[in-house]
Design an enzyme around this catalytic site. Structure first.
Site, mmCIF file in Angstrom:
data_model
loop_
_atom_site.group_PDB
_atom_site.id
_atom_site.type_symbol
_atom_site.label_atom_id
_atom_site.label_comp_id
_atom_site.label_asym_id
_atom_site.label_seq_id
_atom_site.Cartn_x
_atom_site.Cartn_y
_atom_site.Cartn_z
ATOM 1 C CG ASP A 50 33.089 -20.023 -3.259
ATOM 2 O OD1 ASP A 50 32.946 -19.980 -4.219
ATOM 3 O OD2 ASP A 50 34.356 -19.626 -2.704
ATOM 4 C CE1 TYR A 55 39.912 -21.589 -1.077
ATOM 5 C CE2 TYR A 55 37.434 -21.479 -0.596
ATOM 6 C CZ TYR A 55 38.806 -21.022 -1.235
ATOM 7 O OH TYR A 55 38.383 -20.063 -2.138
ATOM 8 C CE LYS A 84 36.059 -21.351 -5.531
ATOM 9 N NZ LYS A 84 36.132 -21.292 -4.043
ATOM 10 C CG HIS A 117 40.847 -22.833 -6.996
ATOM 11 N ND1 HIS A 117 40.642 -23.390 -5.559
ATOM 12 C CD2 HIS A 117 40.673 -21.618 -6.585
ATOM 13 C CE1 HIS A 117 40.627 -22.469 -4.676
ATOM 14 N NE2 HIS A 117 40.703 -21.366 -5.394
HETATM 15 P P1 NDP Z 1 36.860 -10.686 1.996
HETATM 16 O O1 NDP Z 1 37.088 -9.726 0.673
HETATM 17 O O2 NDP Z 1 35.606 -11.694 1.957
HETATM 18 O O3 NDP Z 1 37.355 -10.287 3.149
HETATM 19 C C1 NDP Z 1 37.268 -11.045 4.277
HETATM 20 C C2 NDP Z 1 38.359 -10.477 5.483
HETATM 21 O O4 NDP Z 1 37.293 -9.306 5.852
HETATM 22 C C3 NDP Z 1 38.278 -11.459 6.606
HETATM 23 O O5 NDP Z 1 39.360 -10.855 7.215
HETATM 24 C C4 NDP Z 1 37.079 -10.955 7.670
HETATM 25 O O6 NDP Z 1 37.296 -10.973 8.911
HETATM 26 C C5 NDP Z 1 36.605 -9.258 7.099
HETATM 27 N N1 NDP Z 1 35.438 -8.962 6.953
HETATM 28 C C6 NDP Z 1 34.307 -9.488 6.752
HETATM 29 N N2 NDP Z 1 33.137 -8.604 6.725
HETATM 30 C C7 NDP Z 1 33.571 -7.688 7.356
HETATM 31 C C8 NDP Z 1 33.040 -6.416 7.980
HETATM 32 N N3 NDP Z 1 31.648 -6.364 7.748
HETATM 33 N N4 NDP Z 1 33.625 -5.731 8.494
HETATM 34 C C9 NDP Z 1 35.051 -5.656 8.674
HETATM 35 N N5 NDP Z 1 35.883 -6.644 8.189
HETATM 36 C C10 NDP Z 1 35.044 -7.652 7.504
HETATM 37 O O7 NDP Z 1 38.111 -12.093 1.498
HETATM 38 P P2 NDP Z 1 38.240 -13.552 0.919
HETATM 39 O O8 NDP Z 1 39.544 -13.508 0.590
HETATM 40 O O9 NDP Z 1 38.101 -14.398 2.269
HETATM 41 O O10 NDP Z 1 36.991 -13.508 -0.079
HETATM 42 C C11 NDP Z 1 35.786 -14.140 0.022
HETATM 43 C C12 NDP Z 1 35.583 -15.652 -0.492
HETATM 44 O O11 NDP Z 1 36.039 -15.536 -1.738
HETATM 45 C C13 NDP Z 1 36.670 -16.558 0.040
HETATM 46 O O12 NDP Z 1 36.330 -16.778 1.497
HETATM 47 C C14 NDP Z 1 36.486 -17.665 -0.771
HETATM 48 O O13 NDP Z 1 35.360 -18.342 -0.630
HETATM 49 C C15 NDP Z 1 36.532 -16.941 -2.087
HETATM 50 N N6 NDP Z 1 37.833 -16.838 -2.804
HETATM 51 C C16 NDP Z 1 38.041 -17.330 -3.930
HETATM 52 C C17 NDP Z 1 39.318 -17.432 -4.549
HETATM 53 C C18 NDP Z 1 39.576 -17.871 -6.105
HETATM 54 O O14 NDP Z 1 40.784 -18.156 -6.277
HETATM 55 N N7 NDP Z 1 38.706 -18.458 -6.605
HETATM 56 C C19 NDP Z 1 40.612 -16.774 -3.948
HETATM 57 C C20 NDP Z 1 40.098 -16.070 -2.653
HETATM 58 C C21 NDP Z 1 38.826 -16.171 -2.147
HETATM 59 P P3 NDP Z 1 36.442 -11.843 9.859
HETATM 60 O O15 NDP Z 1 36.130 -13.427 9.244
HETATM 61 O O16 NDP Z 1 37.330 -11.859 11.133
HETATM 62 O O17 NDP Z 1 35.074 -11.122 10.071
#
Ligand code: NDP
Length: 281
Positions: A50, A55, A84, A117
């Site tokens: 995604d 981004y 998006k 989006h």
């Molecule tokens: P998430 O809820 O997926 O959390 C990501 C964070 O958690 C990062 O800091 C990551 O750090 C950490 N993390 C991931 N796995 C673990 C684990 N197993 N243990 C501990 N920490 C962990 O947040 P996102 O906001 O990134 O949401 C996911 C996806 O949703 C986005 O990447 C995007 O593709 C989408 N999105 C869409 C939006 C929209 O408006 N449509 C808005 C926001 C997000 P690290 O990378 O260091 O592991």
């Protein structure tokens, strides 16, 4: 239905299949870390990525997909790619142009899913008409929206020819989106969770840790499993190989009905992102 393995798919209302589980890449900048994360996810068995124009990382995502495909010997059709259209490009011609620009950056002929989006007032209907054209002419396999409340969906569907196949929204145990989920379900719109891990903010919660301990899992795995058992597609983000593997290792256990309810009980209707009724971008 709950997914039984990392590559299981759900069928969208147009008959197109989409994996229940995927990788998110929000806030991951262009560069080797991004390419490596996407490639690692694919070689690990992820089949959905995604991204979004805003981004600013579609080139690296495309490269990671190509490298992952090459390494694993799968074909392009095996990987489900979402992008998006950003708010500035909402409009009929501008959305079509934005789609083509995303494809070019990703290095792909077509996307599996293209989303609006954010529901920018007065502009999402023209953009939706563009998505319908892209869909009807076979340029994209599925179309949907993101961050749409019930009233946005009702408004869109008043004039739409095609119902959105997906609504991707913030969704986690602190924001369970009950009414929206019911509404989407009743219209055949599949809900997809963004920030499923609440960007890491919930992982120390005692209840989640306790449930995790009982199953020999982590709090992150419990939350992601909860998404799937609720029938919600989930796309956690990580760039770390070990977490990419950890997040996907959620198919060998099952949360009990009581645990599902306990986790939903954490809902406070709180968000890490903006409320779609009140954003200024
Ligand atoms: P998430 O809820 O997926 O959390 C990501 C964070 O958690 C990062 O800091 C990551 O750090 C950490 N993390 C991931 N796995 C673990 C684990 N197993 N243990 C501990 N920490 C962990 O947040 P996102 O906001 O990134 O949401 C996911 C996806 O949703 C986005 O990447 C995007 O593709 C989408 N999105 C869409 C939006 C929209 O408006 N449509 C808005 C926001 C997000 P690290 O990378 O260091 O592991």
């Amino acid at each position: 239905m709950t997914a039984n393995n990392l590559q299981d798919r759900t069928t969208l209302h147009n008959g197109m299949d989409m994996p229940w589980f995927g990788l998110g890449v929000f806030k991951v900048e262009e560069g080797p870390e991004l390419v490596q994360a996407v490639k690692t996810a694919i070689t690990h068995g992820y089949r959905s990525i995604d991204t979004a124009a805003i981004y600013g990382n579609e080139e690296g995502v495309g490269r990671g997909i190509r490298e992952g495909i090459e390494e694993t010997g799968i074909s392009r059709e095996d990987v489900f790619v979402t992008s998006k259209v950003w708010n500035d490009d909402l409009g009929y011609d501008s959305t079509i142009d934005a789609y083509e620009a995303s494809l070019k950056k990703l290095g792909l002929d077509a996307l599996d899913l293209y989303l609006i989006h954010w529901p920018v007032e007065g502009r999402y209907k023209e953009a939706w008409r563009a998505l319908e054209t892209l869909y009807k002419t076979g340029r994209v396999k599925a179309i949907g929206v993101s961050n749409f409340h019930i009233h946005h969906l009702e408004d869109l569907m008043k004039d739409a020819e095609i119902k959105p196949m997906i609504n991707q929204v913030e969704y986690h145990p602190r924001l369970t989106q009950k009414e929206l989920h019911l509404f989407c379900r009743s219209h055949g719109i599949q809900l997809e969770a963004w920030s499923p891990l609440m960007q890491g903010q919930l992982l120390d919660h005692p209840l989640l840790k306790e449930i995790a301990k009982k199953h020999g899992k982590t709090a992150a795995q419990v939350i992601l499993r909860w998404d799937l058992q609720n029938g919600v597609i989930t796309i956690p983000k990580s760039t770390k190989a070990q977490r990419i593997a950890e997040n996907a290792d959620i198919f060998g256990f099952e949360l009990t009905a009581e645990e599902m309810i306990q986790i939903a009980g954490l809902n406070e209707n709180t968000r890490v992102g903006p409320d779609p009724d009140n954003f200024d971008f």
